[in-house]
Design a protein around this motif. Structure first.
Motif, PDB file in Angstrom:
ATOM      1  N   THR A 580       0.837  -1.198   0.000  1.00 22.04           N
ATOM      2  CA  THR A 580       0.000   0.000   0.000  1.00 22.04           C
ATOM      3  C   THR A 580       0.875   1.253   0.000  1.00 22.04           C
ATOM      4  OG1 THR A 580      -1.704  -1.171   1.243  1.00 22.04           O
ATOM      5  CG2 THR A 580      -1.853   1.228   1.192  1.00 22.04           C
ATOM      6  N   PHE A 581       0.481   2.198  -0.828  1.00 15.82           N
ATOM      7  CA  PHE A 581       1.236   3.450  -0.949  1.00 15.82           C
ATOM      8  C   PHE A 581       0.246   4.605  -0.949  1.00 15.82           C
ATOM      9  CE2 PHE A 581       2.918   6.822  -3.728  1.00 15.82           C
ATOM     10  CZ  PHE A 581       4.066   7.159  -3.017  1.00 15.82           C
ATOM     11  N   ALA A 582       0.439   5.553  -0.059  1.00 21.90           N
ATOM     12  CA  ALA A 582      -0.437   6.719   0.031  1.00 21.90           C
ATOM     13  C   ALA A 582       0.013   7.768  -0.972  1.00 21.90           C
ATOM     14  CB  ALA A 582      -0.432   7.282   1.438  1.00 21.90           C
ATOM     15  N   ILE A 583      -0.859   8.069  -1.922  1.00 19.72           N
ATOM     16  CA  ILE A 583      -0.544   9.095  -2.913  1.00 19.72           C
ATOM     17  C   ILE A 583      -0.746  10.478  -2.324  1.00 19.72           C
ATOM     18  CG2 ILE A 583      -1.192  10.034  -5.163  1.00 19.72           C
ATOM     19  CD1 ILE A 583      -1.936   7.235  -6.025  1.00 19.72           C
ATOM     20  N   ASP A 584      -1.873  10.659  -1.638  1.00 17.28           N
ATOM     21  CA  ASP A 584      -2.130  11.900  -0.916  1.00 17.28           C
ATOM     22  C   ASP A 584      -3.037  11.561   0.257  1.00 17.28           C
ATOM     23  OD1 ASP A 584      -4.795  11.759  -1.939  1.00 17.28           O
ATOM     24  OD2 ASP A 584      -4.165  12.851  -3.738  1.00 17.28           O
ATOM     25  N   SER A 585      -3.611  12.580   0.860  1.00 18.43           N
ATOM     26  CA  SER A 585      -4.392  12.346   2.077  1.00 18.43           C
ATOM     27  C   SER A 585      -5.687  11.599   1.821  1.00 18.43           C
ATOM     28  CB  SER A 585      -4.701  13.677   2.760  1.00 18.43           C
ATOM     29  OG  SER A 585      -5.457  14.523   1.888  1.00 18.43           O
ATOM     30  N   VAL A 586      -6.178  11.565   0.577  1.00 18.84           N
ATOM     31  CA  VAL A 586      -7.459  10.910   0.288  1.00 18.84           C
ATOM     32  C   VAL A 586      -7.326   9.773  -0.728  1.00 18.84           C
ATOM     33  CG1 VAL A 586      -8.835  12.933   0.864  1.00 18.84           C
ATOM     34  CG2 VAL A 586      -8.031  12.607  -1.488  1.00 18.84           C
ATOM     35  N   THR A 587      -6.150   9.549  -1.260  1.00 15.40           N
ATOM     36  CA  THR A 587      -5.979   8.532  -2.303  1.00 15.40           C
ATOM     37  C   THR A 587      -4.827   7.615  -1.949  1.00 15.40           C
ATOM     38  OG1 THR A 587      -6.722  10.126  -3.961  1.00 15.40           O
ATOM     39  CG2 THR A 587      -5.666   8.116  -4.769  1.00 15.40           C
ATOM     40  N   SER A 588      -5.055   6.338  -2.069  1.00 15.44           N
ATOM     41  CA  SER A 588      -3.995   5.361  -1.838  1.00 15.44           C
ATOM     42  C   SER A 588      -3.990   4.349  -2.972  1.00 15.44           C
ATOM     43  CB  SER A 588      -4.191   4.647  -0.495  1.00 15.44           C
ATOM     44  OG  SER A 588      -5.383   3.901  -0.490  1.00 15.44           O
ATOM     45  N   LEU A 589      -2.841   3.756  -3.149  1.00 19.41           N
ATOM     46  CA  LEU A 589      -2.626   2.765  -4.202  1.00 19.41           C
ATOM     47  C   LEU A 589      -2.222   1.456  -3.537  1.00 19.41           C
ATOM     48  CD1 LEU A 589      -2.653   2.810  -7.358  1.00 19.41           C
ATOM     49  CD2 LEU A 589      -0.160   3.050  -7.226  1.00 19.41           C
ATOM     50  N   ARG A 590      -2.885   0.357  -3.912  1.00 21.38           N
ATOM     51  CA  ARG A 590      -2.577  -0.948  -3.331  1.00 21.38           C
ATOM     52  C   ARG A 590      -2.290  -1.929  -4.462  1.00 21.38           C
ATOM     53  NH1 ARG A 590      -3.910  -4.352   1.198  1.00 21.38           N
ATOM     54  NH2 ARG A 590      -4.359  -6.506   0.537  1.00 21.38           N
ATOM     55  N   GLY A 591      -1.107  -2.502  -4.449  1.00 20.48           N
ATOM     56  CA  GLY A 591      -0.746  -3.509  -5.438  1.00 20.48           C
ATOM     57  C   GLY A 591      -0.648  -4.881  -4.794  1.00 20.48           C
ATOM     58  N   THR A 592      -0.994  -5.905  -5.541  1.00 15.90           N
ATOM     59  CA  THR A 592      -0.921  -7.276  -5.016  1.00 15.90           C
ATOM     60  C   THR A 592      -0.273  -8.190  -6.047  1.00 15.90           C
ATOM     61  OG1 THR A 592      -3.143  -7.784  -5.842  1.00 15.90           O
ATOM     62  CG2 THR A 592      -2.958  -7.053  -3.553  1.00 15.90           C
ATOM     63  N   LEU A 593       0.416  -9.172  -5.508  1.00 19.37           N
ATOM     64  CA  LEU A 593       0.974 -10.247  -6.330  1.00 19.37           C
ATOM     65  C   LEU A 593       0.720 -11.538  -5.572  1.00 19.37           C
ATOM     66  CD1 LEU A 593       2.616 -11.198  -8.797  1.00 19.37           C
ATOM     67  CD2 LEU A 593       4.687 -10.914  -7.408  1.00 19.37           C
ATOM     68  N   GLU A 594       0.087 -12.505  -6.234  1.00 17.84           N
ATOM     69  CA  GLU A 594      -0.259 -13.736  -5.535  1.00 17.84           C
ATOM     70  C   GLU A 594      -0.026 -14.952  -6.410  1.00 17.84           C
ATOM     71  OE1 GLU A 594      -4.264 -12.812  -4.486  1.00 17.84           O
ATOM     72  OE2 GLU A 594      -5.105 -13.672  -6.317  1.00 17.84           O
ATOM     73  N   LEU A 595       0.227 -16.077  -5.762  1.00 23.17           N
ATOM     74  CA  LEU A 595       0.373 -17.375  -6.407  1.00 23.17           C
ATOM     75  C   LEU A 595      -0.777 -18.251  -5.946  1.00 23.17           C
ATOM     76  CD1 LEU A 595       4.203 -17.995  -5.922  1.00 23.17           C
ATOM     77  CD2 LEU A 595       3.039 -17.075  -7.941  1.00 23.17           C
ATOM     78  N   ALA A 596      -1.441 -18.915  -6.908  1.00 26.58           N
ATOM     79  CA  ALA A 596      -2.571 -19.789  -6.608  1.00 26.58           C
ATOM     80  C   ALA A 596      -2.229 -21.217  -6.998  1.00 26.58           C
ATOM     81  CB  ALA A 596      -3.821 -19.325  -7.355  1.00 26.58           C
ATOM     82  N   HIS A 597      -2.769 -22.151  -6.231  1.00 30.16           N
ATOM     83  CA  HIS A 597      -2.528 -23.568  -6.516  1.00 30.16           C
ATOM     84  C   HIS A 597      -3.802 -24.362  -6.283  1.00 30.16           C
ATOM     85  CE1 HIS A 597      -0.429 -27.367  -6.917  1.00 30.16           C
ATOM     86  NE2 HIS A 597      -1.051 -27.792  -5.817  1.00 30.16           N
ATOM     87  N   ARG A 598      -4.175 -25.188  -7.293  1.00 36.04           N
ATOM     88  CA  ARG A 598      -5.316 -26.085  -7.161  1.00 36.04           C
ATOM     89  C   ARG A 598      -4.820 -27.465  -6.758  1.00 36.04           C
ATOM     90  NH1 ARG A 598     -10.152 -24.931 -10.065  1.00 36.04           N
ATOM     91  NH2 ARG A 598     -10.734 -27.111  -9.783  1.00 36.04           N
ATOM     92  N   PHE A 599      -5.478 -28.057  -5.753  1.00 35.27           N
ATOM     93  CA  PHE A 599      -5.101 -29.394  -5.309  1.00 35.27           C
ATOM     94  C   PHE A 599      -5.818 -30.482  -6.107  1.00 35.27           C
ATOM     95  CE2 PHE A 599      -4.194 -26.617  -1.756  1.00 35.27           C
ATOM     96  CZ  PHE A 599      -2.937 -27.052  -1.362  1.00 35.27           C
ATOM     97  N   ASP A 600      -6.880 -30.119  -6.802  1.00 37.61           N
ATOM     98  CA  ASP A 600      -7.563 -31.064  -7.697  1.00 37.61           C
ATOM     99  C   ASP A 600      -7.104 -30.764  -9.115  1.00 37.61           C
ATOM    100  OD1 ASP A 600      -8.935 -28.580  -7.278  1.00 37.61           O
ATOM    101  OD2 ASP A 600     -10.539 -29.340  -8.557  1.00 37.61           O
ATOM    102  N   GLY A 601      -6.602 -31.778  -9.790  1.00 33.97           N
ATOM    103  CA  GLY A 601      -6.029 -31.558 -11.111  1.00 33.97           C
ATOM    104  C   GLY A 601      -6.946 -31.922 -12.262  1.00 33.97           C
TER     105      GLY A 601
END
Length: 669
Positions: A580-601
């Motif tokens: 999360t990064f605050a751009i100003d007092s009313v706006t913020s930017l949130r970036g995500t990076l995730e890895l997903a895995h299915r146990f049923d193939g």
């Protein structure tokens, strides 16, 4: 010969199951071409040959409406299936074994070399009795002479021409119980059709131009189940050159009868229905073009295209060149020809269950296409639009409320590429309330989602319906933020299955209910690491989804099917990192990076019945086990109590939309 009987089709594994035998046979489409020479009396199974990638024509069988697969069991190099028992459990034909052509009998137990007469000869099985116990054909002696032969159930061989004057002979058809055999026998200059029984021996049937001692040629190619009707071809004109050859129909009471042509010079009967009422083969029209024909006493000879047209079926995309076999009552006809200039076998049907003409390999692929499209419905609940769309963040992650209650309204759009060609959308509204001085937040929401998927030449589907969700979040003092989110969805799937028909794409349609429940458990360590204006928040999640798809029966089209219900449980984990990064007092930017895995193939198996033809069973489509996703949220505080959030996500090939976007309005009160 390589064992191809248990090989996957190009798009997905599909097992076609004989309705009586329940013998599994996974079929493969070679993509080059096939010829159909036989169909079982019950209409479930076809036989012939397929062209392999190695330019070999291999003896093959398959359920009617599916790709044919080469038979396994012997080290054969090439061959053809020429006959099938009434229930399709026994296939016979000829195969090249150690550079010698040999007759074979095939059952689920394997392929048996039937041998030949003497040393150095060859053999060919051309028909099998309806009960599967008797095989007939020809054996070629080392001298080159041909003999009509019969193989009994114990595979012993009998020369049907033994004791008769010298001359070539060949057997081509046999009654249901094996007591009557028909074929052709040469005696001096006379070559005639014969009908053989154990009591009467080989009886000359004469020709259309004379009795047993007349010179004109005739040959029998098929016989009814009771042995009372014989069909074939005979010389029909004594003028030379240009001697006409016509299809004939023979009974003990009427003798040999000319059943005509389609306006041209020649015709040839290839087979007769088990009840003896329908004759099929090939005939020339007035332009001397070969066409498949179907004959009955009532209709006379008509082209298969004309027979279909009488039932309202346009077969203009097909060139139906020859009919090679028919089922017990003549309602199904198979043969060879071309569609859009591509040579292939075909199956035509006129029935209250559906009338049409189709390309078996293409039809088989259309059945396969349904399975992954229905499995894709799970993404509405599990990932694409709800849990990892509208609710890709827990309710508590949106900060403290100016008041104890909140309201949200959100909309999502998602697009799948990488072969799925589908899009999803969702609208949802909800209410939440804080407890324990803001450490506990509970929320409920309702929404509507829909999904459209194109299956290309195989049609498409539309899935839509409502869902309800509930979430409970708790902020552990000096610890992670824990959340549990449950979703229940009720959807309706409308499937429009397409396959190559007579004049273009034929469609069979069906609708079914899809119900899905999901539970996600998640832990977020918000702002675990900070560096200046940037805060890092790792999270983990585990999601269990259970989906039930009700069975349904299609309507419309030439070959509708019934699909059994499906049930599937999926388990998925995710590991992610938010920043999360605050751009100003009313706006913020949130970036995500995730890895997903299915146990049923693998998804659930597909099972069903093509109405009036055969049962099918296919393994579930393969599921991509792991993938990655990245996203960005822009949070904008509009007023003290109102916040607007815009989200954008992109994923690698997997079970999430390739690209998705959402906009959400959240207000406290």
């Amino acid at each position: 010969m390589k064992t191809y009987l248990l090989t996957p089709l190009a798009l997905a594994t599909l097992t076609l199951v004989h309705p009586a035998a329940h013998a599994h046979s996974e079929l493969r489409s070679f993509g080059r071409g096939s010829n159909i020479y036989a169909i079982s009396a019950d209409g479930s199974t076809v036989g012939g040959r397929t062209d392999s990638p190695d330019d070999l024509s291999l003896a093959s069988t398959g359920m009617a409406g599916a790709s044919m697969a080469p038979l396994s069991g012997l080290d054969t190099e090439r061959g053809s299936v020429l006959g099938l028992s009434a229930d399709g459990r026994v296939a016979v034909g000829a195969a090249l074994i150690s550079n010698q052509w040999r007759a074979f009998r095939w059952t689920s137990a394997g392929l048996v070399n039937l041998g030949t007469l003497g040393v150095g000869g060859t053999s060919e099985a051309r028909a099998v009795s309806g009960d599967g116990n008797v095989v007939v054909g020809e054996a070629v002696l080392s001298s080159g002479a041909k003999r009509a032969v019969l193989w009994a159930q114990d595979n012993t061989i009998r020369n049907l021409a033994a004791g008769l004057p010298a001359g070539d002979s060949s057997a081509a058809g046999v009654s249901h119980d094996g007591s009557v055999v028909v074929g052709v026998k040469t005696r001096g200059t006379v070559t005639h059709a014969f009908r053989w029984t154990a009591a009467g021996g080989m009886v000359d049937l004469g020709s259309l131009l004379g009795g047993p001692n007349a010179d004109p040629y005739s040959e029998a190619s098929g016989v009814s189940a009771d042995g009372g009707v014989v069909v074939g071809v005979s010389q029909a004109s004594s003028s030379l050159p240009g001697t006409a050859r016509h299809a004939f129909h023979w009974t003990p009471s009427e003798g040999m009868k000319d059943i005509g042509t389609l306006g041209g010079r020649d015709s040839e009967a290839r087979a007769v229905s088990a009840n003896g009422l329908v004759v099929v083969g090939r005939a020339e029209n007035a332009a001397r073009i070969s066409q498949a024909f179907r004959w009955t006493e009532a209709t006379g000879m008509q082209s298969v295209a004309g027979w279909l047209a009488d039932a309202g079926v346009d077969s203009s995309r097909w060139n139906l060149e020859e009919a090679t076999a028919t089922n017990a009552d003549g309602s199904i006809v198979v043969g060879n020809g071309s569609r859009n200039s591509i040579e292939t076998g075909w199956l035509a049907r006129v029935s209250p269950l559906g009338s049409g003409v189709m390309q078996p390999a293409n039809y088989s692929q259309s059945l396969q296409a349904v399975n992954p499209s229905l499995q894709h419905a799970q993404s509405l609940t599990r990932m694409g639009m709800i849990l990892w769309g509208s609710h890709h963040r827990p309710l508590l992650s949106y900060g403290a409320l100016e008041g104890q209650n909140c309201f949200w309204a959100t909309g999502d759009l998602g697009r799948y590429s990488a072969g799925r060609d589908s899009d999803e959308s969702l609208a949802e509204v909800g209410l939440c309330r804080d407890f324990a001085h803001g450490a506990l937040r509970a929320g409920v929401g309702i929404g509507y989602g829909r999904q459209n998927q194109s299956l290309g030449e195989f049609g498409g589907n539309r899935i839509g319906g409502e869902h309800v969700m509930a979430e409970l979040d708790y902020q552990v003092p000096t610890g992670p933020q824990l959340s549990a989110t449950a979703v229940r969805g009720n959807w309706r799937a409308d499937v429009n299955r397409g396959y190559a028909g007579g004049s273009g794409t034929d469609f069979s349609r069906g609708s079914t209910a899809v119900r899905s429940t999901a539970l996600r458990l998640r832990a977020d360590w918000n702002d675990l690491w900070k560096a200046g204006a940037v805060a890092l928040s790792p999270y983990v999640a585990l999601t269990r989804t259970h989906t039930e798809i009700a069975g349904y029966t299609e309507v419309g089209g030439g070959f509708p099917a019934r699909f059994e219900g499906q049930s599937h449980t999926a388990l998925e984990s995710r590991l992610g990192l938010g920043s999360t990064f605050a751009i100003d007092s009313v706006t913020s930017l949130r970036g995500t990076l995730e890895l997903a895995h299915r146990f049923d193939g693998q998804g659930p198996a597909i099972k069903g019945q093509v109405l009036g033809l055969f049962s099918f069973e296919g393994a579930g489509s393969q599921i991509r086990r792991s993938w990655a996703r990245a996203g960005i949220d822009v949070d904008r505080q509009l007023t003290q109590k109102v916040r607007l959030i815009f989200s954008l996500h992109a994923a690698s090939r997997g079970e999430d939309p390739s690209v998705s976007a959402a906009i959400s309005l959240r207000a406290a009160f």
